[in-house]
Design an enzyme around this catalytic site. Structure first.
Site, short mmCIF file in Angstrom:
data_model
loop_
_atom_site.label_atom_id
_atom_site.label_comp_id
_atom_site.label_asym_id
_atom_site.label_seq_id
_atom_site.Cartn_x
_atom_site.Cartn_y
_atom_site.Cartn_z
N LEU A 183 1.13 -1.03 0.07
CA LEU A 183 0.04 -0.12 -0.17
C LEU A 183 0.66 1.53 0.38
O LEU A 183 0.09 2.11 -0.13
CB LEU A 183 -0.96 -0.13 1.28
CG LEU A 183 -2.26 1.14 1.66
CD1 LEU A 183 -3.27 0.76 -0.11
CD2 LEU A 183 -2.88 0.68 2.42
N ILE A 224 1.03 2.90 -3.49
CA ILE A 224 0.35 4.14 -3.89
C ILE A 224 0.37 4.92 -3.11
O ILE A 224 0.21 6.57 -3.43
CB ILE A 224 -0.66 3.39 -3.64
CG1 ILE A 224 -1.44 1.69 -4.32
CG2 ILE A 224 -1.94 3.74 -4.54
CD1 ILE A 224 -0.04 1.47 -5.85
N GLU A 225 1.01 5.07 -1.53
CA GLU A 225 0.36 5.75 -1.29
C GLU A 225 1.51 7.17 -1.37
O GLU A 225 1.64 8.42 -1.03
CB GLU A 225 0.57 5.58 0.76
CG GLU A 225 -0.93 5.41 1.23
CD GLU A 225 -2.16 6.09 0.96
OE1 GLU A 225 -2.11 7.81 0.87
OE2 GLU A 225 -3.56 5.91 0.67
N SER A 226 3.03 6.84 -1.17
CA SER A 226 3.58 7.79 -0.72
C SER A 226 4.65 7.38 -1.83
O SER A 226 6.04 8.24 -1.68
CB SER A 226 4.03 7.76 0.63
OG SER A 226 4.80 6.36 0.73
N TYR A 284 -8.20 3.81 -6.50
CA TYR A 284 -7.32 3.66 -5.70
C TYR A 284 -6.80 2.12 -5.46
O TYR A 284 -6.16 1.23 -5.69
CB TYR A 284 -7.87 4.04 -4.37
CG TYR A 284 -6.67 3.21 -3.00
CD1 TYR A 284 -5.82 4.52 -2.80
CD2 TYR A 284 -6.98 2.95 -2.00
CE1 TYR A 284 -4.60 4.46 -2.17
CE2 TYR A 284 -6.21 2.79 -0.88
CZ TYR A 284 -5.22 3.78 -0.56
OH TYR A 284 -4.39 4.32 0.63
#
Length: 493
Positions: A114, A117-119, A222
């Site tokens: 994850l 995707i986030e950072s 997302y």
């Protein structure tokens, strides 16, 4: 005959008896052997798996999302092998720890992906909406999960603390929605938003799965993004991607600290580059680590013992060069710098104070240690120290044009606007007895208190000359207060 000979002789006699008399130990005919049931279905592999990627693949447990948006995201990531290489190489410092935490909680290992995707696995990442860290926590959500955010550190960036908080949050969301796709949507969009979207569909007798809900484009893409990265990790050859080797072994270990210590000193004693230390300890955004607030630091596995050995032998001077000073009252940065014996530029730099700002009373400021301040920072300051700022206030003379009404005199206009008739006449190069006509424009000047940001706007506007006491004096030009625009919100969690 000694004891060893006696034991050998006894064993021979006993074995001979067993071999010649099998019927003595069993009553009746022999029965077939029944199949035994194992106590556990788990079989330990004889081969050691040193590939963390394979360990991640074996833990995939979220149902695959079949959607055209997944194809779009696969094409995007697949066409950027250099980007994938940078992300995965950066993640090698953190993935083992995240996978360990997921397995202990019996959570799907896809969730370890994850932060891609986030950072892009950058613990220093900050979004336009002020979400921070590799798990991208908003300030309020970070506070809810007890991630300290103060003048000295931001635990939304902390590797251990933010990972624990993110997995706590994902577990909570999964319990709430009973579906990992919806839980992930809520992590991005907010649990309240997803809940309302579900209820809206229920009222219209529509489906309530991830693909059924109406949601912002960011949230709609997302889970497809995560699915695309999952597919690439599962089969990199298909996408012509070469993943970096990541050993199935801890990259770092935690080391206890008991004294305030400078970040640069830690890196030197551990024999690691300063950038590498900051990559493992990204929550520290000041030059000194305060032991009262942080009891441990992270170091590369092989450097932890190096640091402990060198720290024990360190006797070359103080451990920390900085301490904390609490501002007793609201003051300018220049005034504060004078009180603590620093230059204004240095005080601004180490405490990250922007221009045209004042320091509010009670603010915690990093200042150099002196002979009078050698003790380590107290716990209540290390945990709760805040830097509160306010715009500098200055007096500005503002010009305002006013219209003359029918029947107005200089005295009436002056009275209506709260100024003297003499000043009104002087500002407009007229006499008090001058006749006025309806619709005529007169200038009025008033002194107002504005923030430095508002006052700075006047510098770009030419000044107007007015006559004062027989001399030519430049009157300040009109100043307009800068409107306060809102920041676009990227995440609502």
């Amino acid at each position: 005959m000694n004891l060893r000979h006696l034991l050998v002789a006894f064993s021979v006699v006993w074995l001979a008896g067993c071999a010649t008399s099998p019927s003595n130990s069993v009553d009746g005919p022999l029965k077939p052997i029944t199949q035994a049931r194992p106590l556990s279905s788990h079989v330990t592999s004889l081969e050691s798996n040193n590939d963390l990627w394979e360990r991640i693949r074996k833990g995939f447990a979220i149902p695959d999302l079949q959607h055209e948006l997944v194809d779009v995201q696969e094409q995007w990531y697949g066409s950027r092998p250099d980007y994938i290489d940078r992300m995965t190489t950066r993640s090698s410092k953190y993935l083992y720890h995240i996978v360990e935490e997921l397995e202990q909680r019996n959570m799907p290992t896809e969730l370890a992906l994850l932060p891609y995707i986030e950072s892009a696995f950058n613990p220093q990442a900050v979004s336009s909406a002020k979400a921070a860290g590799m798990w991208q926590f908003m300030p309020a959500t970070g506070s809810y999960f007890e991630l300290t955010q103060n003048a000295f550190r931001d635990d939304r960036r902390d590797v251990l603390a933010s990972t624990k908080a993110a997995l706590d949050y994902l577990e909570k969301l999964h319990r709430m929605f009973g579906d990992w796709h919806l839980a992930l949507a809520a992590y991005n969009w907010g649990e309240g938003s997803v809940g309302r979207a579900i209820k809206r569909n229920e009222r219209q007798s529509m489906g309530t799965s991830y693909t059924d809900l109406t949601m912002p484009n960011e949230t709609r893409n997302y889970v497809p993004k995560l699915q695309a990265v999952k597919n690439i990790i599962a089969n990199p050859e298909k996408f012509k991607i070469e993943l970096p080797n990541i050993e199935n072994h801890p990259y770092f270990q935690a080391v206890e600290i008991k004294r305030d210590v400078d970040v640069e000193l830690v890196a030197r004693l551990a024999d690691v580059r300063l950038d590498d230390f900051k990559a493992l300890n990204p929550s520290f955004h000041r030059p000194t680590i305060f032991a009262a607030g942080v009891t441990q630091i992270l170091l590369p596995w092989d450097n932890a013992k190096v640091f402990q050995r060198n720290l024990a032998a360190y006797h070359d001077g103080q451990y920390a060069s900085w301490t904390v000073w609490i501002a007793p009252s609201t003051m300018t940065v220049a005034n504060a710098a004078q009180r603590v014996g620093m230059s204004e530029a240095d005080l601004r730099s180490v405490n990250r104070i922007p221009p045209r700002m004042m320091i509010k009373a009670g603010s915690a400021l990093m200042v150099p240690r002196t002979s009078q301040h050698q003790s380590d920072v107290a716990t209540h300051i290390a945990d709760n120290g805040k830097l509160a700022l306010a715009p500098e206030i200055t007096e500005v003379t503002r010009r305002t044009p006013v219209k003359v009404r029918k029947g107005d005199t200089m005295a009436k206009v002056a009275s209506r606007n709260g100024v003297s008739a003499a000043n009104l006449a002087r500002w407009n190069d007229m006499s008090i007895s001058s006749k006025l006509r309806a619709g005529q424009s007169l200038d009025i000047y008033k002194t107002v208190r504005v923030s430095a940001a508002g006052a700075s706007a006047k510098k770009a506007t030419p000044t107007k000359k007015v006559r004062t006491a027989g001399t030519q004096k430049a009157a300040p030009a009109k100043v307009t207060q800068k409107s306060k625009g809102g920041t676009p919100t990227k995440k609502k969690r």
